[in-house]
Structures are given as C-alpha cells and as structure tokens.
Design an enzyme around this catalytic site. Sequence first.
Site, mmCIF file in Angstrom:
data_model
loop_
_atom_site.group_PDB
_atom_site.id
_atom_site.type_symbol
_atom_site.label_atom_id
_atom_site.label_comp_id
_atom_site.label_asym_id
_atom_site.label_seq_id
_atom_site.Cartn_x
_atom_site.Cartn_y
_atom_site.Cartn_z
ATOM 1 N N LYS A 47 2.967 9.374 8.885
ATOM 2 C CA LYS A 47 2.352 8.804 10.086
ATOM 3 C C LYS A 47 3.054 9.187 11.407
ATOM 4 O O LYS A 47 2.833 10.283 11.910
ATOM 5 C CB LYS A 47 2.221 7.290 9.936
ATOM 6 C CG LYS A 47 1.145 6.899 8.894
ATOM 7 C CD LYS A 47 0.655 5.468 9.058
ATOM 8 C CE LYS A 47 -0.598 5.204 8.232
ATOM 9 N NZ LYS A 47 -0.365 4.744 6.874
ATOM 10 N N ASP A 74 9.218 2.567 1.396
ATOM 11 C CA ASP A 74 8.091 3.274 2.023
ATOM 12 C C ASP A 74 8.068 2.949 3.517
ATOM 13 O O ASP A 74 7.647 1.873 3.928
ATOM 14 C CB ASP A 74 6.784 2.826 1.341
ATOM 15 C CG ASP A 74 5.559 3.529 1.907
ATOM 16 O OD1 ASP A 74 5.631 4.023 3.055
ATOM 17 O OD2 ASP A 74 4.522 3.564 1.229
ATOM 18 N N PHE A 83 0.845 -1.197 0.000
ATOM 19 C CA PHE A 83 0.000 0.000 0.000
ATOM 20 C C PHE A 83 0.881 1.247 0.000
ATOM 21 O O PHE A 83 1.778 1.367 0.832
ATOM 22 C CB PHE A 83 -0.901 0.015 1.243
ATOM 23 C CG PHE A 83 -1.790 1.220 1.309
ATOM 24 C CD1 PHE A 83 -2.935 1.296 0.527
ATOM 25 C CD2 PHE A 83 -1.480 2.288 2.135
ATOM 26 C CE1 PHE A 83 -3.762 2.417 0.567
ATOM 27 C CE2 PHE A 83 -2.296 3.405 2.190
ATOM 28 C CZ PHE A 83 -3.440 3.467 1.410
HETATM 29 C C1 LIG Z 1 -0.646 5.120 5.483
HETATM 30 C C2 LIG Z 1 0.317 4.726 4.443
HETATM 31 C C3 LIG Z 1 0.466 5.484 3.262
HETATM 32 C C4 LIG Z 1 -0.406 6.673 2.932
HETATM 33 O O1 LIG Z 1 -0.275 7.683 3.856
HETATM 34 P P1 LIG Z 1 -1.405 8.830 3.928
HETATM 35 O O2 LIG Z 1 -0.871 9.783 4.953
HETATM 36 O O3 LIG Z 1 -2.665 8.165 4.315
HETATM 37 O O4 LIG Z 1 -1.485 9.446 2.583
HETATM 38 C C5 LIG Z 1 1.436 5.085 2.352
HETATM 39 N N1 LIG Z 1 2.215 4.014 2.583
HETATM 40 C C6 LIG Z 1 2.108 3.279 3.708
HETATM 41 C C7 LIG Z 1 3.020 2.116 3.912
HETATM 42 C C8 LIG Z 1 1.140 3.596 4.668
HETATM 43 O O5 LIG Z 1 1.002 2.842 5.761
#
Ligand SMILES: *Cc1c(COP(=O)(O)O)cnc(C)c1O
Length: 398
Positions: free
Chosen positions: A247, A218, A134
């Site tokens: 986050k 990521d 994701f």
């Molecule tokens: C939450 C998340 C995102 C997206 O972040 P947002 O602040 O919701 O745009 C992207 N990559 C990972 C691994 C995530 O957990």
Amino acid sequence: MSWQDDAGRDLVKSFGDRMAMFVRGEGAYLWDADGNRYLDFLAGIAVNSLGHAHPAFVEAISAQAATLAHVSNYFATPPQLALAAQLKRIAGTGDAGRVYFGNSGAEANEAAFKLARLHGGSDRPRVLALTDAFHGRTMGTLALTGKPYMQEPFLPMVPGVEFIDSTIEALEAALDDRVAALFVEPIKGEAGVIELPTGYLVAARELTARHGALLIIDEIQTGAGRTGEWFAFQHAGITPDAITVAKGIGGGFPIGALITFDTAAELFYPGTHGSTFGGNALGTAVAGAVLAQIESEGLVRNAAERGAQLREIIARIDSPLVSGCRGQGLLVGVGLRQPVAKALVAAAQERGLIINAPNDTTIRLVPALNIGDVELDEFEALFAASLDAVLLTEGHPA
Ligand SMILES: *Cc1c(COP(=O)(O)O)cnc(C)c1O
C-alpha cells in the site's frame, strides 16, 4: 454509452458498481469527468501517501522509466538495492534483515506464508492468524484471512491455518511448539479499524519466542508512517521476525515486500520463491523516492499530529450518529451508532468528499500523509454536512 455502461459490460463484477470515474488528481484532490472536485480522504485505500501526482513521485517514475524499468531477478539494479537498505533501516532490522520484493500486499503475505512453512517443516504444521484480520485475496492469503464469508465460495482452503480471537488469553491457549508462525494485523483496517488489546504485541512476541514460532506482522495498511511511526509494531517497542508492507510504500505504484529481522530469511534457498516483476527498477525507484519524501517532509510526525487533529474534529462535530474514533495516526475509524455508513459515504461524495465504509457502522479515514489545515478544515465542513444530511433522512439515534 456512459462509463457506467462500459464498466458494467467489460469489468468483472467482483467489485460491485464503481462509485465515480476519476480523471485526474492533485494533492488531496480528485476530479471526475464533469470537472467536479473531491477531497480525497481515502487515498486509494491508504496507498497515495503523498497524495496524487506529487512532484517527487512523478519525477521518480519519469526518470527511472527513461533509464531502466525492468531486467528480471537474474540481475540487480541500484534502486532495488537502495530500497532494500532503506526498508531495513526504517524497520530497524539491523544487518541480519533481508527483503523480498513482490508487487502487492497479497504477494508480500504469500512470501511470509511460505517462510512460515519453511520454518515449520513437518514438526510445526500449525499457522495461527486472528479472527477478522485481513491478509489478502489470493488462495494462500485468503487461507490466512479470518473471515468465513470470504473463504466460503473458494473452499477448500490451503490447510494448516487456525484462527484465534485477538486476546492475550487466546494466544496463551493456542501457542505450543507445533506452531510455525503467528500472523498479526496490528490494527484491523478492513474489519473496521479495530485495535488490538493493550499489551497484545508484547505478549505475542514473548509467547512466540518462547515456543520458537515466527511473529509475522502485516503492516500493509499500517506501514509507511501512517500510524505515526514508520510501522505500527514500533509503538509496542518489540522486534518481530518479519513484517509485510505494500500500500503506502509505493505511494500509488504497485509494490510489496517481506522484510525479515533475523535469520529466518536464510530459510529461503534458490528456487523456493520468486516473481518476474518483483523488485523491478521502476517500482523500487518510486518507492525509494516516496519513502525519502515521507522522511524529508517529516510526514511520519505529520501523520501523528494530523491524526490527533482529525480526532478533535470528529469530537467537535459532535453528531448523535457518531460513537467515537478508533485507530492511530492517520488510520482513523469513525464508529457510527446506526448502520448508515454506506449512506454517509454517498452523502459525502455528493458534497465532494471521498470517504470509505469498511462495514455498516464504520467510516474509515486514511488521507494522504501530507494533509494540512486547509484539507482538515474542508473535511470538517463536508463531513459535518454529510452527517447532518444522513441524520435527516435515515438516522434514528438510540
Ligand atoms: C490491503 C491489505 C492486504 C492485501 O494487499 P493487496 O495489495 O490488496 O494484495 C493485506 N493485508 C492488509 C492488512 C491490507 O490492508
């Protein structure tokens, strides 16, 4: 009219029904409008690193808001420069590193995607990402997100992205000199806290380097100390070309960043990317204070130790519904033998415990990094009772 009626009428339906309405938080606890207290083991999806209303967070917001909140990226501010230096230090980029600030995880990954295109040019049109990973919900980051059901209503996607299985063999088969970048989510949080195979990041580093492709990790969910290192890639002892963070970095204040390790970021030249709010003085001051607090309280180590304790607790509860734990540090996925995760979330909430179900057979536990014995003891009692309740009503363990 109830808050449920208001939410049903006024908010877009993309999130489904809200499960509760919270009015206050303190440490690892939340309160709803009726005064009920909840132990929060979701922490805003791995966001509230210091828990709710931590004095360092409150003080940083208040002091910076009273000093200077926003001036635009025509200008620099001290908290922005301090946070850039702090992120380079904890990520270990060395001098060549650079930081781009946005306001969310998706914006950090959008910047990374644009970096991949700048690096690739017309010679390297391919961008690789992992099935089930994701990376966000904007059109660019959705194109990187290997979940067909999320993409389907929004086709066509931004072109050029190919999805590969999370195996070293798939990596070897896919990489060639036409790949601009490989995006990797080091522990797939949204997919159910799924780890990569042993040696994957080392192999990914080796193969991307051999073919001149960028390795972009990521760290949006895994970063800020959650896995027991500042960033998950550090467990593997590699150096990526770039990481993205969001986050937990802001502890509840929206902020994201792309951090590069080498000369890749020199590819951005004036006019190629930007954001009005990105890197504003308020957000960067708060993130700086959150990271400083994680450091001074030893919370990266606490995440490792409390994560180990949490695994012991799950093992000790020994419910026939539980198949085992995945993840690292305080990013814990509890595997279930029956598709009862949603019922378990509801049973836990009834008992005053907030947990999350990324899918039908997984519970995700991502509490604040500063939890201690008191919170863990309370979690054990509430989670065990919730498992028992679900077993009675729904469970038919195989
Ligand atoms: C939450 C998340 C995102 C997206 O972040 P947002 O602040 O919701 O745009 C992207 N990559 C990972 C691994 C995530 O957990």
